[in-house]
Design an enzyme around this catalytic site. Structure first.
Site, PDB file in Angstrom:
ATOM      1  N   LEU A 123      16.160  -8.051  -2.792  1.00 48.16           N
ATOM      2  CA  LEU A 123      16.467  -7.791  -4.194  1.00 48.16           C
ATOM      3  C   LEU A 123      16.509  -6.290  -4.409  1.00 48.16           C
ATOM      4  O   LEU A 123      15.531  -5.588  -4.112  1.00 48.16           O
ATOM      5  CB  LEU A 123      15.399  -8.417  -5.096  1.00 48.16           C
ATOM      6  CG  LEU A 123      15.563  -8.173  -6.605  1.00 48.16           C
ATOM      7  CD1 LEU A 123      16.712  -9.011  -7.146  1.00 48.16           C
ATOM      8  CD2 LEU A 123      14.274  -8.513  -7.355  1.00 48.16           C
ATOM      9  N   PRO A 128      14.552   5.357  -7.832  1.00 45.93           N
ATOM     10  CA  PRO A 128      13.635   6.501  -7.837  1.00 45.93           C
ATOM     11  C   PRO A 128      13.095   6.846  -9.217  1.00 45.93           C
ATOM     12  O   PRO A 128      11.963   7.323  -9.346  1.00 45.93           O
ATOM     13  CB  PRO A 128      14.502   7.636  -7.274  1.00 45.93           C
ATOM     14  CG  PRO A 128      15.483   6.948  -6.386  1.00 45.93           C
ATOM     15  CD  PRO A 128      15.783   5.650  -7.074  1.00 45.93           C
ATOM     16  N   GLU A 242       8.775 -14.551  -9.646  1.00 46.68           N
ATOM     17  CA  GLU A 242       8.257 -13.735  -8.549  1.00 46.68           C
ATOM     18  C   GLU A 242       6.754 -13.530  -8.681  1.00 46.68           C
ATOM     19  O   GLU A 242       6.010 -13.698  -7.705  1.00 46.68           O
ATOM     20  CB  GLU A 242       8.968 -12.377  -8.542  1.00 46.68           C
ATOM     21  CG  GLU A 242       8.370 -11.368  -7.575  1.00 46.68           C
ATOM     22  CD  GLU A 242       8.915  -9.962  -7.795  1.00 46.68           C
ATOM     23  OE1 GLU A 242       8.367  -9.029  -7.188  1.00 46.68           O
ATOM     24  OE2 GLU A 242       9.870  -9.797  -8.582  1.00 46.68           O
ATOM     25  N   ARG A 243       6.297 -13.154  -9.871  1.00 51.48           N
ATOM     26  CA  ARG A 243       4.866 -12.912 -10.054  1.00 51.48           C
ATOM     27  C   ARG A 243       4.055 -14.171  -9.772  1.00 51.48           C
ATOM     28  O   ARG A 243       2.985 -14.108  -9.151  1.00 51.48           O
ATOM     29  CB  ARG A 243       4.605 -12.414 -11.473  1.00 51.48           C
ATOM     30  CG  ARG A 243       5.150 -11.032 -11.751  1.00 51.48           C
ATOM     31  CD  ARG A 243       4.795 -10.560 -13.153  1.00 51.48           C
ATOM     32  NE  ARG A 243       5.381  -9.247 -13.420  1.00 51.48           N
ATOM     33  CZ  ARG A 243       6.341  -9.005 -14.306  1.00 51.48           C
ATOM     34  NH1 ARG A 243       6.806 -10.010 -15.048  1.00 51.48           N
ATOM     35  NH2 ARG A 243       6.821  -7.798 -14.472  1.00 51.48           N
ATOM     36  N   GLN A 336     -17.654  -4.577   4.124  1.00 54.83           N
ATOM     37  CA  GLN A 336     -19.069  -4.252   3.923  1.00 54.83           C
ATOM     38  C   GLN A 336     -19.972  -5.277   4.597  1.00 54.83           C
ATOM     39  O   GLN A 336     -20.983  -4.914   5.226  1.00 54.83           O
ATOM     40  CB  GLN A 336     -19.381  -4.183   2.424  1.00 54.83           C
ATOM     41  CG  GLN A 336     -20.682  -3.499   2.072  1.00 54.83           C
ATOM     42  CD  GLN A 336     -20.620  -1.985   2.283  1.00 54.83           C
ATOM     43  OE1 GLN A 336     -19.543  -1.420   2.412  1.00 54.83           O
ATOM     44  NE2 GLN A 336     -21.770  -1.351   2.325  1.00 54.83           N
ATOM     45  N   GLY A 339     -20.040  -4.591   8.172  1.00 61.91           N
ATOM     46  CA  GLY A 339     -20.595  -3.297   8.547  1.00 61.91           C
ATOM     47  C   GLY A 339     -19.620  -2.470   9.376  1.00 61.91           C
ATOM     48  O   GLY A 339     -18.423  -2.444   9.118  1.00 61.91           O
ATOM     49  N   GLY A 340     -20.139  -1.796  10.406  1.00 59.46           N
ATOM     50  CA  GLY A 340     -19.309  -0.947  11.252  1.00 59.46           C
ATOM     51  C   GLY A 340     -18.182  -1.700  11.920  1.00 59.46           C
ATOM     52  O   GLY A 340     -17.082  -1.147  12.107  1.00 59.46           O
ATOM     53  N   ALA A 363       5.910  -5.833  -8.227  1.00 60.27           N
ATOM     54  CA  ALA A 363       6.214  -6.839  -9.262  1.00 60.27           C
ATOM     55  C   ALA A 363       5.655  -6.439 -10.619  1.00 60.27           C
ATOM     56  O   ALA A 363       5.213  -7.274 -11.404  1.00 60.27           O
ATOM     57  CB  ALA A 363       5.689  -8.218  -8.843  1.00 60.27           C
ATOM     58  N   GLU A 367      -1.223  -2.483 -14.684  1.00 57.07           N
ATOM     59  CA  GLU A 367      -1.213  -1.974 -16.055  1.00 57.07           C
ATOM     60  C   GLU A 367      -0.065  -2.587 -16.858  1.00 57.07           C
ATOM     61  O   GLU A 367      -0.255  -3.016 -18.014  1.00 57.07           O
ATOM     62  CB  GLU A 367      -1.076  -0.444 -16.040  1.00 57.07           C
ATOM     63  CG  GLU A 367      -2.303   0.294 -15.508  1.00 57.07           C
ATOM     64  CD  GLU A 367      -2.405   0.313 -13.988  1.00 57.07           C
ATOM     65  OE1 GLU A 367      -3.402   0.819 -13.472  1.00 57.07           O
ATOM     66  OE2 GLU A 367      -1.467  -0.178 -13.311  1.00 57.07           O
TER      67      GLU A 367
END
Length: 384
Positions: A123, A128, A242-243, A336, A339-340, A363, A367
């Site tokens: 689509l 820009p 779409e949403r 989390q 961990g590592g 999409a 906000e």
């Protein structure tokens, strides 16, 4: 609304799950590391029926519901949100849009290839200078006898670098504003069309995103979708569907993060006991589960709403907003919990976190989607 899945939908989900484990899992890591698009896997998605779920059976599809399509996207997203994004853009943004708004001749020409995966669709809307403000697009389409001439550019187009055909929005009567937008089907090989560049993204790597250019691209009159000036209506109904459908992708991310975190909490030992016994870990798991169930219910509600009334905007906007933000939280919490190990690229969790973030942007940003919800609740007079 009946929230239970039919036997056909359950079978479809299980078939998608088997396909993903067999075909997608082996390439998911390569997709992310190399920004690699597995076209062969994409074709096999079509061959197994997963790209034409909502398309009419006479055009190679399965003729099923948006819920069925969402179930498949959720399963793909558990392993590769990037591939789910490309499949969703192809199946929903392009193919389903043509099925709903195209002529019989256009359906016959473009849908069988889309359903089989032999052609890839995209689509072309965002530009820009026109993202959330979609109506401000500048791409022009000037009618000259039996064809239109397109000039302009598109930005952030999912599948753009690999698409064989695009549904492109352009202004045919700029002075009419939103009523002067039309939609066109443009083939990749059309002279004057170029992929200006493929974009290098933070996440959703392996789902090609590009900047496209149109320079005196001639499009035959029969490739205009709908009437001249009907583009805004087609655009808005398409964005709403779409949403709703793409909300399945963050649901898949949520489900994968929860399953991995529960499994790890049962096995990992620290301070002489399994970390699943620690109440702060239990809280994280409970929050992830609650978010997953709420997101899935919102998803099903939105899918039901767009099936009944594609013009009703707030349910789909709310579903994608909640699910996308919840998936980002879940991915970070899963890291989390691990961990590592969670921070290492040996596990897919850091990839899922990067992938999830895009769903708060695409999409319509979170906000913008909140504005859609609020303005529909408030009614006429609050749209400006």
């Amino acid at each position: 609304m009946d929230l239970s899945l039919s036997a056909e939908e359950q079978d479809l989900r299980e078939a998608a799950r088997r396909f993903v484990r067999r075909e997608v899992a082996p390439v998911a890591d390569r997709m992310d590391r190399e920004d690699y698009f597995p076209r062969d896997v994409f074709v096999r998605l079509g061959e197994d029926g997963f790209l034409g779920i909502t398309l009419p059976s006479e055009r190679g599809g399965l003729g099923l519901s948006y819920l069925a399509q969402a179930l498949v996207l959720e399963e793909i997203a558990r392993v590769s949100p990037a591939l789910a994004l490309s499949a969703g853009a192809h199946s929903n943004l392009f193919a389903d849009n043509v099925a709903r708004n195209g002529s019989e001749a256009q359906r016959a020409e473009f849908l069988p290839g889309a359903a089989s995966g032999s052609t890839i669709g995209a689509l072309g809307l965002t530009e820009p200078t026109a993202g959330s403000d979609a109506m401000s697009i500048r791409t022009r389409a000037e009618r000259r006898g039996s064809h239109y001439v397109l000039n302009g550019s598109k930005q952030f187009i999912t599948n753009g670098p690999v698409a064989d055909v695009l549904l492109v929005y352009a202004k045919t009567a700029p002075e009419k504003g939103a009523h002067g937008i039309s939609a066109f089907l443009v083939r990749r090989e059309t002279p004057g069309f170029t992929v200006a560049r493929q974009l290098d993204k933070m996440g959703m790597r392996g789902s090609p995103t590009g900047e496209l250019a149109f320079q005196d691209v001639e499009v035959p009159l029969e490739n205009r979708v709908g009437e001249e000036g009907a583009g805004a209506r087609i655009m808005m109904s398409g964005l709403n569907v779409e949403r709703a459908v793409l909300a399945a992708i963050p649901v898949g991310i949520l489900a994968e993060c929860l399953d991995r975190s529960v499994a790890y909490a049962r096995e990992r030992e620290q301070f002489g006991q399994r970390i699943g016994r620690f109440e702060l870990i239990q809280e994280k798991l409970a929050n992830m589960y609650t978010d997953l169930e709420a997101a899935r219910l919102l998803l099903y509600s939105a899918l039901d709403a767009v099936e009944r009334d594609p013009a009703r905007l707030r349910v789909a906007a709310a579903a994608l907003t909640f699910a996308s933000e919840a998936s980002t939280r879940a991915a970070l919490e899963a890291i989390q919990v691990h961990g590592g190990y969670g921070y290492m690229r040996d596990l897919p969790l850091e990839r899922l976190a990067r992938d999830a973030k895009l769903l708060e942007i695409g999409a319509g940003t979170s906000e913008i989607r909140r504005l859609i919800v609020a303005r529909e609740l408030l009614g006429p007079g609050f749209a400006d």
